[in-house]
Design a protein around this motif. Structure first.
Motif: not given
Length: 229
Positions: A36-43
């Protein structure tokens, strides 16, 4: 009461975008990759059969067959629209430490984040949990919505039939095996349909304090609260 086993094809038919295959079951030879990641969020969830990427804002969902049949731990997986580059390297995100850094490129756009196992362990514990919401929809109070994790089996009721399946918890990654269910027909099957769809992928388990859990993957979310006796 009659029971049934949902086949791989039946579960896949419930998934968004025409799922290409069933998730690896507990005890399988290849562990899935959850990132997952942030700023922008993703999965992202990658299994030997499928790769699913979803942005948290709901604007992008890509679900494609994993034609290579492998899950990258330290290397690259090249798909039709999704490319995964993963390295075994400590990665911090949202106050948690992960074992892999992950870059996902979708249709030419790169998304950076973390994946693999988290450093802290988790125990689901025995007892019942109330299902507060399914994929963002609050559950009504006039029907049973509950879950339990006991002796390696998940029992889940989403307003109608009781669903049971084996599960395995590795770090904070929850994998669910073949689902069996009773065969009742109820006026509203939408929560159950959404729940079955989400069960087709491993979940990232996020504890909130000691009495709440969020089970999340690219196809759905369960919000659980420990039932009071």
């Amino acid at each position: 009461m009659e029971r049934r086993i949902f086949s791989i094809a039946a579960i896949a038919a419930l998934c968004l975008g025409g799922c290409a295959g069933r998730v690896g079951t507990p005890g399988g030879a290849v562990d899935p990759l959850q990132a997952r990641g942030e700023q922008p969020g993703w999965r992202l969830t990658a299994t030997p059969g499928r790769v699913v990427f979803a942005s948290d804002d709901g604007r992008l969902l890509v679900d494609e067959t994993n034609e290579a049949g492998t899950v990258p731990k330290d290397g690259r997986l090249q798909g039709k629209r999704i490319i995964i580059d993963s390295r075994v390297q400590a990665c911090a995100l949202g106050g948690s430490a992960y074992t892999q850094t992950v870059r996902v490129t979708v249709d030419g756009q790169a998304w950076d984040g973390c994946g693999g196992a988290q450093s802290r362990g988790l125990s689901l514990g025995a007892g019942k949990w109330n299902v507060l919401s399914v994929s963002g929809r609050s559950t009504p109070l006039d029907r049973p919505f509950e879950a339990s994790f006991e002796r390696g089996r998940l029992s889940l009721q989403l307003g109608c039939n009781r669903l049971t399946a084996p599960y395995a918890l590795a770090g904070q990654l929850l994998s669910v095996g073949a689902v069996a269910a009773t065969r009742m027909t109820c006026p509203d099957m939408s929560f159950e349909t959404a729940g079955l769809q989400a069960l087709a992928l491993p979940f990232e388990v996020e504890p909130i304090g000691t009495d709440q859990l969020v089970l999340r993957n690219a196809l759905g979310t369960f919000n659980l609260a420990r039932a009071r006796s």
